[in-house]
Scaffold this motif. Structure first.
Motif, mmCIF file in Angstrom:
data_model
loop_
_atom_site.group_PDB
_atom_site.id
_atom_site.type_symbol
_atom_site.label_atom_id
_atom_site.label_comp_id
_atom_site.label_asym_id
_atom_site.label_seq_id
_atom_site.Cartn_x
_atom_site.Cartn_y
_atom_site.Cartn_z
ATOM 1 N N GLU A 71 1.698 -1.809 -11.757
ATOM 2 C CA GLU A 71 1.180 -2.286 -10.422
ATOM 3 C C GLU A 71 0.509 -1.261 -9.529
ATOM 4 N N GLY A 72 0.826 0.008 -9.500
ATOM 5 C CA GLY A 72 0.148 0.966 -8.873
ATOM 6 C C GLY A 72 -1.259 1.142 -9.297
ATOM 7 N N PHE A 73 -1.603 1.278 -10.281
ATOM 8 C CA PHE A 73 -2.934 1.278 -11.076
ATOM 9 C C PHE A 73 -3.474 0.123 -10.594
ATOM 10 N N LEU A 74 -3.020 -1.092 -11.006
ATOM 11 C CA LEU A 74 -3.799 -2.412 -10.776
ATOM 12 C C LEU A 74 -3.994 -2.503 -9.343
ATOM 13 N N TRP A 75 -3.183 -2.379 -8.297
ATOM 14 C CA TRP A 75 -3.719 -2.740 -7.152
ATOM 15 C C TRP A 75 -4.504 -1.533 -6.314
ATOM 16 N N LEU A 76 -4.332 -0.155 -7.002
ATOM 17 C CA LEU A 76 -5.575 0.727 -6.512
ATOM 18 C C LEU A 76 -6.906 0.428 -6.992
ATOM 19 N N ILE A 136 0.996 -1.136 -0.084
ATOM 20 C CA ILE A 136 0.160 -0.250 -0.027
ATOM 21 C C ILE A 136 0.616 1.378 -0.155
ATOM 22 N N GLY A 137 2.036 1.377 0.698
ATOM 23 C CA GLY A 137 2.790 2.393 0.813
ATOM 24 C C GLY A 137 3.426 2.935 -0.691
ATOM 25 N N THR A 138 3.722 1.871 -1.358
ATOM 26 C CA THR A 138 4.293 2.202 -2.824
ATOM 27 C C THR A 138 3.236 2.567 -3.942
ATOM 28 N N ILE A 139 1.841 2.371 -3.525
ATOM 29 C CA ILE A 139 0.917 2.794 -4.666
ATOM 30 C C ILE A 139 1.053 4.154 -5.152
ATOM 31 N N ALA A 140 1.089 5.172 -4.559
ATOM 32 C CA ALA A 140 1.296 6.467 -5.015
ATOM 33 C C ALA A 140 2.533 6.597 -5.671
ATOM 34 N N SER A 141 3.454 6.131 -5.229
ATOM 35 C CA SER A 141 4.899 6.489 -5.917
ATOM 36 C C SER A 141 4.784 5.664 -7.444
ATOM 37 N N ASP A 142 4.191 4.476 -7.388
ATOM 38 C CA ASP A 142 3.946 3.516 -8.604
ATOM 39 C C ASP A 142 3.170 4.371 -9.430
ATOM 40 N N ILE A 143 2.181 4.932 -9.135
ATOM 41 C CA ILE A 143 1.159 5.861 -9.987
ATOM 42 C C ILE A 143 2.041 6.751 -10.783
ATOM 43 N N ALA A 144 2.611 7.684 -9.765
ATOM 44 C CA ALA A 144 3.353 8.665 -10.175
ATOM 45 C C ALA A 144 4.177 8.273 -11.249
#
Lengths: 123, 274
Positions: free
Chosen positions: A68-73, A55-63
């Motif tokens: 994976e950021g978009f998929l997990w969100l 969860i902690g890396t979702i924002a940075s992955d999206i940025a």
């Protein structure tokens, strides 16, 4: 006047919950779609094994436009949408003064939360 | 890229089939991912649950809008299906995959047999409808008791059946409507149309309770879930729009054949013959 307000609240609850479900699904699926386009566009095979949820890396992955950021969100949104509907129902029943249904809604949310605890303890 | 597109296309087919025949996509997604893409069964079940939530939430929204789903009855029963789902989610990580494959094969045979007997009796009704049930009025509150009065003194039976539906959902990656709809229709006396709509509403929280267990335990692969969920969403949307234009009987015959073939393959996996 109070009865009139309660009738109005009763008439509004189901359509309001329908909107919660539909909005939750469309927004979540939009994130999953962007993640899928980035994944397939980047030439990565879905069978390559995706990274675990962090969860902690979702924002940075999206940025960083990492799929994976978009998929997990999106996946988290999909899983949370039915629970949001229960929260909405709880608020609606509270406004109507249907305390029994409020208790049922709280119990459902407690069971879902127990699922998280069960997973954490067993994992 | 090709694998991803195939996964997407498989999801579209599973979603469309499920939507046209009034079945959840889980019945097809799990075999698609295990037999088609070689995923471990438990991983396929987890991805299937995500897809099941997507289709359930989208269609439950429509049912609520039309006031066909009994919100109170659904919420009371989903308390038990969610509890069953968590139990099932916990058990799923303890039992052997071959046993899971055997259970899935049995489920496929059951559904195929049910569909076959329906084909023999008469032309099947439209998905989610019932000849014997009068069409839902514009405002179905006339049909749906506002107090969820269907339960009466049958709460213990309904609760037990709902827990069973939740366990099956979490173990096999299905919505559990196969258990919930007969439970509501035959045991509680809910008209079939309303039972189907209410079951659809309940599937979301049931699948989400078990998906959360898989999610927290690292059982969901986001790379597989993405293309499959998008495919299922598109397929279910297409299916709901095109369903009435397609010959139901021919489609059901084809579906029974697919189910039986899949059951054999799952059975072989259960016996360690794959």
């Amino acid at each position: 006047m109070r009865n009139l307000r309660m009738d109005q609240a009763a008439a509004d609850l189901e359509p309001a919950l329908a909107r919660v479900l539909q909005a939750g699904t469309f927004i979540s699926i939009a994130f999953v779609a962007v993640g899928t386009v980035l994944l397939l566009g980047g030439g990565t095979s879905p069978l390559a094994g995706g990274p675990p949820l962090s969860i902690g890396t979702i924002a940075s992955d999206i940025a960083a436009l990492r799929p994976e950021g978009f998929l997990w969100l999106g996946i988290l949104g999909i899983c949370a949408t039915p629970a949001l509907r229960v929260v909405g129902a709880m608020v609606g029943f509270w406004r109507r003064g249907e305390r029994n249904m409020v208790v049922v809604a709280i119990a459902i949310l407690a069971v879902v939360a127990a699922g998280v605890v069960t997973g954490v303890l067993a994992g | 890229m090709l694998v991803g597109l195939l996964m997407l296309a498989g999801g579209v087919a599973a979603g469309a089939f499920g939507s046209i025949l009034g079945l959840g996509g889980g019945l097809l997604i799990v075999p698609l991912l295990t037999l088609g893409f070689g995923l471990p069964l438990r991983e396929a079940v987890a991805v299937s649950l995500v897809c099941v939530i997507v289709t359930s939430s989208a269609s439950a929204g429509v049912y609520l809008q039309r006031r066909q789903a009994n919100l109170r009855l659904g919420m009371v029963l989903e308390l038990f299906t969610a509890a069953g789902a968590i139990i099932g989610g916990a058990i799923a990580f303890l039992i052997d995959e071959r046993l899971l494959a055997g259970l899935f094969a049995a489920l496929l045979v059951y559904v195929a047999a049910t569909m076959l007997s329906g084909l023999r009796r008469k032309a099947p009704p439209e998905p989610g409808t019932d000849d014997e049930t009068p069409p839902a009025p514009e405002d179905a509150r006339e049909v749906v008791p506002s107090d969820g009065g269907y339960l009466g003194g049958r709460l213990p039976v309904a609760a037990l059946g709902s827990v069973g539906a939740g366990v099956a959902s979490a173990l096999l990656g299905i919505g559990g409507g196969l258990i919930k709809v007969p439970l509501m229709h035959l045991v509680l006396g809910v008209p079939l149309r309303i039972a189907t709509a209410t079951s659809n509403l309940m599937i979301g929280i049931t699948a989400s309770a078990s998906a959360i267990v898989y999610l927290v335990r690292g059982g969901i692969d986001a790379y597989v879930a993405g293309p499959t969920a998008i495919g299922v969403f598109v397929g279910a949307t297409l299916g709901s729009r095109l369903g009435h234009r397609i010959g139901q009987r021919e489609l059901r015959v084809l579906f029974v054949l697919v189910l039986l073939y899949t059951a054999v393959e799952m059975g072989r996996r259960a016996l360690g013959l794959d």
